[in-house]
Design a protein around this motif. Sequence first.
Motif, short mmCIF file in Angstrom:
data_model
loop_
_atom_site.label_atom_id
_atom_site.label_comp_id
_atom_site.label_asym_id
_atom_site.label_seq_id
_atom_site.Cartn_x
_atom_site.Cartn_y
_atom_site.Cartn_z
N LYS A 193 -7.00 0.31 -0.63
CA LYS A 193 -7.76 -0.87 -0.22
C LYS A 193 -8.05 -1.81 -1.38
N HIS A 194 -8.36 -1.25 -2.54
CA HIS A 194 -8.90 -2.10 -3.60
C HIS A 194 -8.00 -2.27 -4.82
N ILE A 195 -7.27 -1.23 -5.17
CA ILE A 195 -6.49 -1.31 -6.40
C ILE A 195 -5.08 -1.83 -6.09
N LEU A 196 -4.51 -1.36 -4.99
CA LEU A 196 -3.12 -1.69 -4.70
C LEU A 196 -2.96 -2.52 -3.43
N SER A 197 -3.99 -3.26 -3.06
CA SER A 197 -3.98 -3.91 -1.76
C SER A 197 -2.78 -4.84 -1.56
N SER A 198 -2.29 -5.45 -2.64
CA SER A 198 -1.19 -6.39 -2.44
C SER A 198 0.17 -5.77 -2.78
N HIS A 199 0.19 -4.48 -3.04
CA HIS A 199 1.45 -3.82 -3.40
C HIS A 199 2.02 -3.09 -2.20
N CYS A 200 3.33 -2.83 -2.22
CA CYS A 200 3.87 -2.01 -1.14
C CYS A 200 4.12 -0.61 -1.67
N SER A 201 3.33 0.32 -1.20
CA SER A 201 3.40 1.69 -1.69
C SER A 201 3.41 2.66 -0.53
N LEU A 202 3.91 3.84 -0.81
CA LEU A 202 3.97 4.91 0.19
C LEU A 202 3.17 6.08 -0.36
N PHE A 203 2.18 6.52 0.41
CA PHE A 203 1.32 7.62 -0.03
C PHE A 203 1.75 8.91 0.69
N TYR A 204 2.08 9.95 -0.07
CA TYR A 204 2.23 11.28 0.51
C TYR A 204 0.97 12.06 0.14
N LEU A 205 0.19 12.41 1.18
CA LEU A 205 -1.08 13.09 0.96
C LEU A 205 -0.96 14.52 1.46
N THR A 206 -1.46 15.46 0.69
CA THR A 206 -1.36 16.85 1.13
C THR A 206 -2.72 17.52 1.04
N ASP A 207 -2.93 18.51 1.89
CA ASP A 207 -4.08 19.39 1.74
C ASP A 207 -3.73 20.72 2.41
N ILE A 208 -4.23 21.78 1.80
CA ILE A 208 -3.99 23.12 2.32
C ILE A 208 -4.85 23.36 3.57
N ASN A 209 -5.88 22.54 3.72
CA ASN A 209 -6.86 22.69 4.80
C ASN A 209 -6.55 21.71 5.94
N PRO A 210 -6.24 22.22 7.14
CA PRO A 210 -5.87 21.31 8.24
C PRO A 210 -6.99 20.34 8.62
N HIS A 211 -8.26 20.76 8.46
CA HIS A 211 -9.37 19.85 8.77
C HIS A 211 -9.38 18.67 7.80
N ALA A 212 -9.04 18.93 6.55
CA ALA A 212 -8.95 17.85 5.57
C ALA A 212 -7.84 16.88 5.97
N CYS A 213 -6.71 17.41 6.43
CA CYS A 213 -5.60 16.54 6.84
C CYS A 213 -6.04 15.62 7.97
N SER A 214 -6.72 16.17 8.99
CA SER A 214 -7.10 15.31 10.11
C SER A 214 -8.23 14.37 9.70
N SER A 215 -9.09 14.79 8.78
CA SER A 215 -10.15 13.88 8.30
C SER A 215 -9.56 12.70 7.54
N THR A 216 -8.57 12.98 6.71
CA THR A 216 -7.91 11.91 5.96
C THR A 216 -7.25 10.92 6.92
N GLN A 217 -6.66 11.46 7.98
CA GLN A 217 -6.03 10.61 8.99
C GLN A 217 -7.06 9.65 9.61
N LYS A 218 -8.25 10.21 9.92
CA LYS A 218 -9.31 9.37 10.50
C LYS A 218 -9.80 8.35 9.48
N THR A 219 -9.92 8.78 8.22
CA THR A 219 -10.47 7.88 7.20
C THR A 219 -9.57 6.67 6.97
N TYR A 220 -8.25 6.88 6.93
CA TYR A 220 -7.43 5.69 6.67
C TYR A 220 -7.37 4.78 7.89
N GLN A 221 -7.51 5.37 9.08
CA GLN A 221 -7.56 4.52 10.27
C GLN A 221 -8.87 3.74 10.32
#
Lengths: 223, 125
Positions: free
Chosen positions: A63-91
Motif C-alpha cells: 500500500k505505501h512503499i510500492l504502491s506505484s510499482h508492479c510486483s508479485l507477492f508470494y506469501l507463505t505461512d505454515i499455519n492455515p489460519h494465518a493464510c486465510s487471515s492474510t487473504q482477508k487483510t489484503y482484501q
Amino acid sequence: MFPTPDLSHLKRSDYSKIYEPDSDSFLFLDALECELNIIRSLDPLIIVEFGCGSGIISTFLSKHILSSHCSLFYLTDINPHACSSTQKTYQQNNVIQQFQITNCDLATPFLQRLANGVDLILFNPPYVPTDEVVNSGDNLIDAAYSGGKQGIEVIQRAIEQASILLTENGLFYMIALELNSVETLTLIAKKFNLTMEIVLKRRTLIESLIVVKFKRKLNSAQE
Amino acid sequence: MKLITHNMLTSNIIKGVKNGFPLKINAVKVENITVDYNRDFITRMLPRIEYNALRSAVSDIGINESLPEVLSESLQEDDEFLKKMHKVLLEIEIEEGELICPETGRKFPIRKGIPNMLLSESEVS
C-alpha cells in the motif's frame, strides 16, 4: 508516517490462532519506511514473505512503499489460519498488487523455481528461544513464537533459503532479538555468502529488537 | 491459486522425488477474476515462466485458451499474445481442487484458493 493497515476484520478469536501484530511488527513497518528509497529503487518484481501471519507487513509494503510499482507477492505461512487471515487483510485493504498465498514451510516448495529470482524477502520470524520448534499439531500459534535453541533454528533455515532465492541485488529484511543474535546471525550470514547490517533498533519493555538486512556478498571482482 | 503460482511450485520436497514439476492440476472450482492488464509486468515475468508447464496447466484445467506450441522471440513483443498470457497467468483462479505430484501421485489440496503444500516429517526425510 504511513498508517498501519486496517486489521479491524480480525477478531479476538482470530488472535487465539494467529500472531497478533505487536511491537515487533510495528518496528518492522517503521524499518520498511526508513528503507523506502532503497526498496523503491530496487523496483522489486518478485517479493516473498515467510510466515505472513496477519498479512500486516506485506499489505503495508504494497500500500505505501510500492504502491506505484508492479510486483508479485508470494506469501507463505505454515499455519492455515494465518493464510486465510492474510487473504482477508489484503482484501480489506484493497491491495491491488498480486498477493499469492501458499500454506507451506518458509518457501520450501518454491526454492527450485524461484532460485536467484526473488528481489525482496521479508520475515518476522519466531525468535523466542524454546526447547523445540513447533511446526505441526493443534497449537500452530506457537509456531509464531518458538524459535528453537537460542531462538535461531527457524532463522537459520530462513537465511539459507534466502541465500538460494535472492537475486544479485536482492534484499532480505528480518526481525531479531539483539540480546543473543547479532554475532550469531553475522556468522550464519557469512556461511551462506551474505552480508548483514542493522537497519533499526528499538528497546521495548521486555526485549531489545533489531531489524536486519541481508544481501549477497559482492564477489572479489566487483569489489 | 493462480497459474502464476502453480508455475513456481515443485513437489521435489518429497523424499525421493527428482523434479516434481509441473504439478498436475485437478480443478474442481475455477473462477475468472478480472485483473488490470499491465504490459510491463507480463513482459518482466515472461522470462521467469516455464512455458511448457503453463501449457500443460491450461490443458489440465480444460479451459478454452489456445497457447502457441512454441514461445518464439517475436511472440514476446506481441500484444495479443501478452494479453493472453496475462489472462492465463492472472485471471484464472483455482478456488477448490488439488495439485498432484507427477512422480508419486501425492495430492496437495487447494481450499478457498490456497494450496496446502505441507508435508509430514516422514515424507521429507
